[in-house]
Design an enzyme around this catalytic site. Structure first.
Site, mmCIF file in Angstrom:
data_model
loop_
_atom_site.group_PDB
_atom_site.id
_atom_site.type_symbol
_atom_site.label_atom_id
_atom_site.label_comp_id
_atom_site.label_asym_id
_atom_site.label_seq_id
_atom_site.Cartn_x
_atom_site.Cartn_y
_atom_site.Cartn_z
ATOM 1 N N HIS A 108 -64.333 -35.674 10.231
ATOM 2 C CA HIS A 108 -65.144 -36.297 10.601
ATOM 3 C C HIS A 108 -66.716 -36.462 10.086
ATOM 4 C CE1 HIS A 108 -67.992 -38.248 13.703
ATOM 5 N NE2 HIS A 108 -66.872 -38.934 14.188
ATOM 6 N N ASP B 229 -63.905 -27.748 14.437
ATOM 7 C CA ASP B 229 -64.250 -28.990 15.286
ATOM 8 C C ASP B 229 -63.394 -29.219 16.028
ATOM 9 O OD1 ASP B 229 -64.614 -31.296 16.124
ATOM 10 O OD2 ASP B 229 -65.133 -32.308 14.011
ATOM 11 N N GLN C 277 -61.698 -33.553 19.452
ATOM 12 C CA GLN C 277 -60.520 -33.954 19.764
ATOM 13 C C GLN C 277 -59.240 -33.227 20.629
ATOM 14 O OE1 GLN C 277 -60.109 -37.112 20.123
ATOM 15 N NE2 GLN C 277 -61.835 -37.888 18.590
ATOM 16 N N LYS D 111 -65.595 -36.608 25.733
ATOM 17 C CA LYS D 111 -64.261 -36.796 25.411
ATOM 18 C C LYS D 111 -63.345 -35.996 26.377
ATOM 19 C CE LYS D 111 -65.482 -37.326 20.345
ATOM 20 N NZ LYS D 111 -65.394 -38.545 20.036
ATOM 21 N N CYS E 269 -65.584 -43.040 11.404
ATOM 22 C CA CYS E 269 -66.336 -41.963 10.757
ATOM 23 C C CYS E 269 -65.569 -40.913 9.795
ATOM 24 C CB CYS E 269 -67.037 -41.138 11.842
ATOM 25 S SG CYS E 269 -68.365 -42.043 12.804
HETATM 26 N N1 C6P Z 1 -65.253 -39.162 16.933
HETATM 27 C C1 C6P Z 1 -63.985 -41.308 17.533
HETATM 28 O O1 C6P Z 1 -63.172 -40.992 16.858
HETATM 29 P P1 C6P Z 1 -69.825 -36.564 19.027
HETATM 30 O O2 C6P Z 1 -70.191 -37.789 18.598
HETATM 31 O O3 C6P Z 1 -70.891 -35.482 18.725
HETATM 32 O O4 C6P Z 1 -69.342 -36.503 20.436
HETATM 33 O O5 C6P Z 1 -68.351 -36.245 18.249
HETATM 34 C C2 C6P Z 1 -68.266 -36.415 16.900
HETATM 35 C C3 C6P Z 1 -66.616 -35.944 16.480
HETATM 36 C C4 C6P Z 1 -66.693 -34.914 15.584
HETATM 37 N N2 C6P Z 1 -65.501 -34.577 15.317
HETATM 38 C C5 C6P Z 1 -64.359 -35.410 15.556
HETATM 39 C C6 C6P Z 1 -62.880 -34.959 15.085
HETATM 40 C C7 C6P Z 1 -64.541 -36.526 16.226
HETATM 41 O O6 C6P Z 1 -63.548 -37.425 16.578
HETATM 42 C C8 C6P Z 1 -65.899 -36.866 16.650
HETATM 43 C C9 C6P Z 1 -66.056 -38.216 17.532
HETATM 44 C C10 C6P Z 1 -65.382 -40.642 17.772
HETATM 45 O O7 C6P Z 1 -64.126 -42.627 18.095
HETATM 46 C C11 C6P Z 1 -66.651 -41.317 17.396
HETATM 47 S S1 C6P Z 1 -66.557 -41.591 15.857
#
Ligand code: C6P
Length: 409
Positions: A121, A201, A204, A227, A365
């Protein structure tokens, strides 16, 4: 796990109609809905205990501090941390990774390598690009396999890339576009063998099954509360104690200083060292309530439920003409991304919304990966504990209507 109809009653947002149809919320990888228990915990804090933390001796401040530190302990237990002081509250995954990347950049020099993967991401890619620019280190990427991204990491390439020059290996546990779940414990062990610091990371995955930071073995782990049924604006950076204490703070100010002078100051140890300013107290309390909720629902059962819905969706979607399905054919996390040859993902999502179905469309993203796959965007369905097989069938029926509308059947 309680029955899905019972669970659904806990989530006020799921009880609504959208465009005259019951809401089918299939955008959980973007953010999950919140159970009443989480909403009540946040409201209860503001109604009874609202005060700043760590700074007052009056009753409300002591209650707020107790609740905030209690939330840290709760989260630590939820992720199997050795100690609550290993849990730093942040705004979310993005802030957690930026904090680590900026802190570790100071330890890098030209010739060092930061290793990431092509499935990151933007939140786990751009901070490392900046760390590389700042330090003179080189950012290298482990390729994703398969023309259509079967969705694994290229193991041969990883073997070749994982040399002692690698000082940091950062990777996603679960891909938000491909649905791949990487073998995090194995990858961390391999990186450790060449002396690299590992950053995971877990945006998910942290709320989608059993999750044990000690078993996974990353030096730093990042995830977001929103999430996993918690509020927005709160997340976690987990780190081994000694590593968090060595990391230079990204932000300085109130609350994180042990001794402040006019020209020089000394920082507190972790976690306060990385929590400058008034923290998101209500957010932490809401996140702790989300941990309680998910644990009571049964974390292994949630993971199995999400994966079963994703499998069903994958198989049913594969029956649609002209569809391209991304990610592994085998086991996957609780999401499916897809693209049609002749219909733009934004049209897919807009027309599904007319049927009360919330999907996500876009590059998620993951722009560089999308470009590699020759795609501008995909539509994505992502599942959580309250979703049903009936919702999957509704989505497939809605997509058939979309294809007919565009004459693509
Ligand atoms: N993905 C989606 O897939 P934040 O915005 O900081 O809570 O999370 C960012 C982030 C980082 N790593 C991964 C693997 C993610 O999937 C995400 C957030 C969301 O819809 C928003 S793009």
């Amino acid at each position: 796990m309680p029955s899905v109809p019972d669970l659904r009653r806990d989530f006020p947002a799921l009880l609504q109609q959208v465009n005259g149809r019951p809401l089918a919320y299939l955008d959980n990888a973007a953010t999950a809905q919140k159970p009443r228990a989480v909403i009540d915990a946040i409201v209860g804090f503001y109604e009874r205990d609202n005060s700043n933390v760590h700074r007052g001796l009056h009753a409300l401040s002591m209650r707020a501090t107790h609740a905030y530190e209690g939330a840290r302990e709760r989260v630590a237990r939820f992720i199997g941390a050795a100690d609550p002081t290993e849990v730093v509250f942040t705004r979310g995954t993005t802030e957690s990774i930026n904090l680590v990347a900026r802190g570790l950049a100071a330890t890098l020099k030209p010739g060092d390598v930061i290793l990431a993967t092509e499935m990151e991401h933007h939140s786990n890619l751009l901070p490392w690009q900046q760390a590389a620019h700042r330090s003179g280190a080189e950012l290298r990427l482990v390729p994703v396999t398969g023309a259509d991204a079967e969705g694994g990491l290229d193991q041969a390439a990883l073997d070749a890339l994982l040399t002692p020059a690698v000082k940091i290996f950062t990777f996603t546990h679960g891909s938000n576009t491909l649905g791949t779940v990487n073998p995090a414990a194995e990858l961390c062990a391999r990186a450790r063998a060449v002396g690299a610091v590992t950053v995971l990371d877990a945006a998910q995955t942290a709320g989608h099954g059993a999750f044990d930071v000690r078993g996974l073995g990353a030096d730093f782990t990042a995830f977001s509360g929103h999430k996993m049924c918690g509020p927005t604006g709160i997340g976690v950076l987990h780190g081994r104690r000694e590593q968090l204490d060595q990391l230079e703070p990204d932000e300085t100010g109130g609350g994180m200083v042990a001794q402040a002078g006019f020209t020089e100051s000394r920082w507190k140890p972790a976690p306060e060292r990385h929590e400058a300013g008034t923290p998101h107290v209500a957010g932490a309390i809401g996140l702790a309530a989300a941990c309680d909720y998910l644990e009571a629902a049964g974390r292994e059962a949630i993971a199995a439920h999400d994966a079963a819905l994703a499998r069903l969706a994958f198989d049913r979607l594969a029956e649609l003409p002209g569809i391209r399905l991304l990610g592994p054919r085998g086991p996957r996390g609780g999401l499916v991304s897809f693209a049609f040859a002749d219909v733009h993902a934004h049209d897919v999502v807009t027309l599904a919304d007319e049927d009360g179905i919330a999907l996500r469309g876009g590059h998620h993203c993951n722009q560089p990966l999308m470009r590699k796959l020759g795609l501008a965007s995909t539509a994505r369905a992502s599942f959580y504990l309250y979703n049903t097989e009936e919702e999957v069938e509704r989505m497939v029926a809605s997509l058939r209507r979309v294809l007919k509308f565009f004459g693509a059947t």
